[in-house]
Design a protein around this motif. Structure first.
Motif, PDB file in Angstrom:
ATOM      1  N   LYS A   2       1.793   9.617   3.324  1.00 33.42           N
ATOM      2  CA  LYS A   2       1.009   8.580   1.413  1.00 33.42           C
ATOM      3  C   LYS A   2       0.164   9.673   2.247  1.00 33.42           C
ATOM      4  O   LYS A   2      -0.439   9.526   2.547  1.00 33.42           O
ATOM      5  CB  LYS A   2       1.419   7.702   2.082  1.00 33.42           C
ATOM      6  CG  LYS A   2       2.206   6.394   1.825  1.00 33.42           C
ATOM      7  CD  LYS A   2       2.624   5.942   0.634  1.00 33.42           C
ATOM      8  CE  LYS A   2       3.609   5.332   0.886  1.00 33.42           C
ATOM      9  NZ  LYS A   2       4.065   4.870  -0.434  1.00 33.42           N
ATOM     10  N   THR A   3      -1.081  10.608   0.786  1.00 33.27           N
ATOM     11  CA  THR A   3      -1.664  11.346   1.291  1.00 33.27           C
ATOM     12  C   THR A   3      -2.872  10.296   0.520  1.00 33.27           C
ATOM     13  O   THR A   3      -2.641   9.551  -1.043  1.00 33.27           O
ATOM     14  CB  THR A   3      -1.458  12.181  -0.109  1.00 33.27           C
ATOM     15  OG1 THR A   3      -0.218  12.996   0.348  1.00 33.27           O
ATOM     16  CG2 THR A   3      -3.078  13.127  -0.145  1.00 33.27           C
ATOM     17  N   ILE A   4      -3.725  10.090   0.814  1.00 39.58           N
ATOM     18  CA  ILE A   4      -4.790   9.189   0.746  1.00 39.58           C
ATOM     19  C   ILE A   4      -5.088   8.788  -0.690  1.00 39.58           C
ATOM     20  O   ILE A   4      -5.267   7.714  -1.868  1.00 39.58           O
ATOM     21  CB  ILE A   4      -5.983   8.473   1.275  1.00 39.58           C
ATOM     22  CG1 ILE A   4      -5.652   8.680   3.428  1.00 39.58           C
ATOM     23  CG2 ILE A   4      -7.158   8.080   1.516  1.00 39.58           C
ATOM     24  CD1 ILE A   4      -6.692   9.132   4.423  1.00 39.58           C
ATOM     25  N   TRP A  59      -3.936   6.790  -5.557  1.00 35.36           N
ATOM     26  CA  TRP A  59      -4.381   6.724  -3.919  1.00 35.36           C
ATOM     27  C   TRP A  59      -3.241   6.245  -2.913  1.00 35.36           C
ATOM     28  O   TRP A  59      -1.801   5.865  -3.699  1.00 35.36           O
ATOM     29  CB  TRP A  59      -4.872   4.952  -4.697  1.00 35.36           C
ATOM     30  CG  TRP A  59      -6.485   5.493  -4.136  1.00 35.36           C
ATOM     31  CD1 TRP A  59      -6.872   4.451  -5.780  1.00 35.36           C
ATOM     32  CD2 TRP A  59      -7.346   6.152  -4.288  1.00 35.36           C
ATOM     33  NE1 TRP A  59      -8.397   5.245  -6.345  1.00 35.36           N
ATOM     34  CE2 TRP A  59      -8.756   5.848  -5.121  1.00 35.36           C
ATOM     35  CE3 TRP A  59      -7.492   6.160  -2.838  1.00 35.36           C
ATOM     36  CZ2 TRP A  59      -9.986   6.010  -5.033  1.00 35.36           C
ATOM     37  CZ3 TRP A  59      -9.423   6.012  -2.600  1.00 35.36           C
ATOM     38  CH2 TRP A  59     -10.503   6.047  -3.729  1.00 35.36           C
ATOM     39  N   PHE A  60      -2.757   6.433  -2.579  1.00 36.08           N
ATOM     40  CA  PHE A  60      -1.982   6.824  -1.510  1.00 36.08           C
ATOM     41  C   PHE A  60      -0.396   6.812  -1.981  1.00 36.08           C
ATOM     42  O   PHE A  60       0.123   6.375  -1.873  1.00 36.08           O
ATOM     43  CB  PHE A  60      -1.094   4.625  -0.792  1.00 36.08           C
ATOM     44  CG  PHE A  60      -2.406   4.731  -0.137  1.00 36.08           C
ATOM     45  CD1 PHE A  60      -4.111   3.663   0.003  1.00 36.08           C
ATOM     46  CD2 PHE A  60      -2.791   5.479   1.550  1.00 36.08           C
ATOM     47  CE1 PHE A  60      -5.256   3.133   0.959  1.00 36.08           C
ATOM     48  CE2 PHE A  60      -4.102   4.882   2.085  1.00 36.08           C
ATOM     49  CZ  PHE A  60      -5.130   4.197   1.617  1.00 36.08           C
TER      50      PHE A  60
END
Lengths: 190, 135
Positions: A2-4, A59-60
């Motif tokens: 997961k990319t912040i 987000w995420f």
């Protein structure tokens, strides 16, 4: 993984007003108003710099939600060009022996197609909301579809195309039909 | 609509689960995507999952992982305790704690006070109704 946070910004041109509320984007411009619903996406839309820019954030997000950021921006850009320049799709009749006879009815809102491949069947296609259809005067056997929403204009063009499919024949030889010849905007003509 | 309270070094958070329930802590470092190093004047610095924290509006200015002395000094400088107790969230928690700690006699006193307040409101309402009917 997961990319912040992943985000992208796009510029809003002058003369176009965008309203964002609860993932419903409303674009207003000289040619009218278009609304698009992005509630199926897990993205945050916000207008920054007093309406001059639109920022889309994830987000995420997984890889797929991050891919959706740029497609959402492209959809909004299509809304903007639809509302400033409009969309014009041109279609040509293609026939070998039987001339396709088309008549525009219902105040530029539907088309009747006769004599396709010599068939007795009359094909009637209603245009979708906000789409106008007109037979081109200068060019032989051409249809012009105009509208603000690219999804509706292109879908109307597809409906006409699909009504004129050839059945039970070799389609490499029987090339008759109504095909989209040009996808563009209305503004250039003026 | 976008997020306003960010997880950052210096963010004050409320613990909402576990041994330190109800305590105000400061995030002093991030361990990974899910956990933070967390510190407060009255506890040993330790790790905590973000799911156990509720972020508040208060943020203080500290470097990464300050010593206990400098953390306490920074909290005093930013006046975290007073800001919290004057915020609506903090006030609600104080009232909840007070109500939970009442004994039977206190609850009796509260009942009498509520009846008295209700009576005063009803009297005032009757006055206003009379004025509105006369006008």
């Amino acid at each position: 993984m997961k990319t912040i946070l992943a985000s992208q910004t796009m510029d809003v041109p002058d003369g176009v007003k965008i309203k964002v509320k609860a993932k419903m984007i409303e674009v207003e411009g000289p040619r009218g108003k278009l609304i698009r619903n992005f509630k199926h996406l897990n993205l945050d839309f916000q207008l920054i710099e007093g309406g001059k820019k639109l920022k889309v954030e994830a987000w995420f997000g997984s890889r797929k939600t991050m891919a959706a950021i740029r497609t959402a921006i492209s959809h909004v850009q299509n809304l903007i060009t639809g509302v400033t320049k409009g969309y014009r799709y041109k279609m040509r009749f293609v026939y070998a022996h039987f001339p396709i006879n088309a008549s525009i009815t219902n105040g530029n809102k539907s088309i009747e197609i006769r004599n396709f491949l010599g068939e007795k069947k009359v094909r009637k296609v209603d245009m979708l909301d906000g789409v106008c259809i007109v037979r081109s005067e200068k060019v032989k056997d051409e249809l012009i579809l105009d509208g603000n929403d690219v999804e509706l204009v292109s879908r109307s063009a597809a409906l006409i195309n699909q009504k004129c499919h050839v059945k039970n024949k070799d389609i490499r030889k029987f090339l008759d039909g109504i095909y989209v010849s040009e996808r563009g905007t209305m503004a250039e003509e003026e | 609509m976008p997020f306003k309270r960010y997880v950052e070094i210096g963010r004050v958070a409320l613990v909402n689960y576990g041994k330190d329930y109800g305590k105000l802590v400061v995030i002093v470092d991030l361990i990974d995507q899910n956990r933070a190093l967390v510190d407060a004047p009255d506890m040993v610095r330790g790790q905590m999952n973000f799911k156990r924290l509720s972020l508040t509006d208060i943020k203080i200015d500290i470097p990464r992982i300050p010593k206990k002395k400098s953390l306490v000094a920074a909290m005093e400088a930013a006046d975290v305790k007073n800001k919290w107790e004057n915020s609506s969230w903090g006030r609600k928690l104080i009232v909840q704690k007070r109500r939970a700690s009442l004994n039977d006699f206190d609850r009796f006193k509260v009942m009498l006070a509520k009846i008295k307040r209700g009576g005063a409101i009803r009297q005032e309402l009757a006055q206003l109704r009379k004025q509105a009917a006369a006008a």
